[in-house]
Scaffold this motif. Sequence first.
Motif: not given
Length: 245
Positions: A216-217, A229, A234-235, A237-239, A241, A243-245
């Motif tokens: 998750n985030a 994370i 964080k930015a 990692v989310m990119k 994966l 993943f967008h909140e």
Amino acid sequence: MEKNKIKCLIVDDEPLAAEVLEQYISQLDSLWLAGKCSNAIEALSYLQKQKIDLLLLDIQMPRLTGIDFLKTLQRRPKVIITTAFRDYAVEGFDLNVLDYLVKPIPFERFLVAINKYHAAHAAEEVPLPPMIAPAINGISQDTFIYLKAGKKMVKVFLKDILYIESLKDYVKVKTTEKDIVTYQRITYLEEKLPDESFLRIHRSYIIALNKIRSFNAAFIEIGDQELPIGRQYKADVMKALGFHE
């Protein structure tokens, strides 16, 4: 100057403290004093022009502290902190300094710190072997690295790595079979491991992307562990994966 010597830079606003370090350096054939700076701003200018192997850094200095100075450096030499204050030890080791020396510094304690430099440098000189089979999804079944554990070099297959955890001067490599603790910086392994297969998620953690069970985030689940994370990662990692909140 001899090419094989360790190039040292002293950064200290106390002339007497800098003089003691200069004397210590002169007593060791492996060291060479490249320069002295009285504050972090001067040191920053110096490092932009010259390559240094070892930084002997005071903390309490005018304009910019040694800790804040380290945080500004994208690529830093190995660092030994030299200070009259014990209060910054944890923060210093969080920045992967080799050692933390409290003034007045005995010569014997200085030698211990220099030996840590030699140990870290020797570990970094062990090359990662090249891939010996075509890669599938970034990691071949036969791709491996050697890690120094105690007095042995241990073969570790990349496909078996779950995650890597920084433990100050050491890293723990968690695999599907065992844990391996080696004297190494996590940043060194980050540079050597393939980007398409491994991801830095925190200043203390690198994970194997194909071993993620859920995320998750805030956390990534690897095996039976939830790894945090880091805010600064964080930015990215989310990119990575998608993943967008």
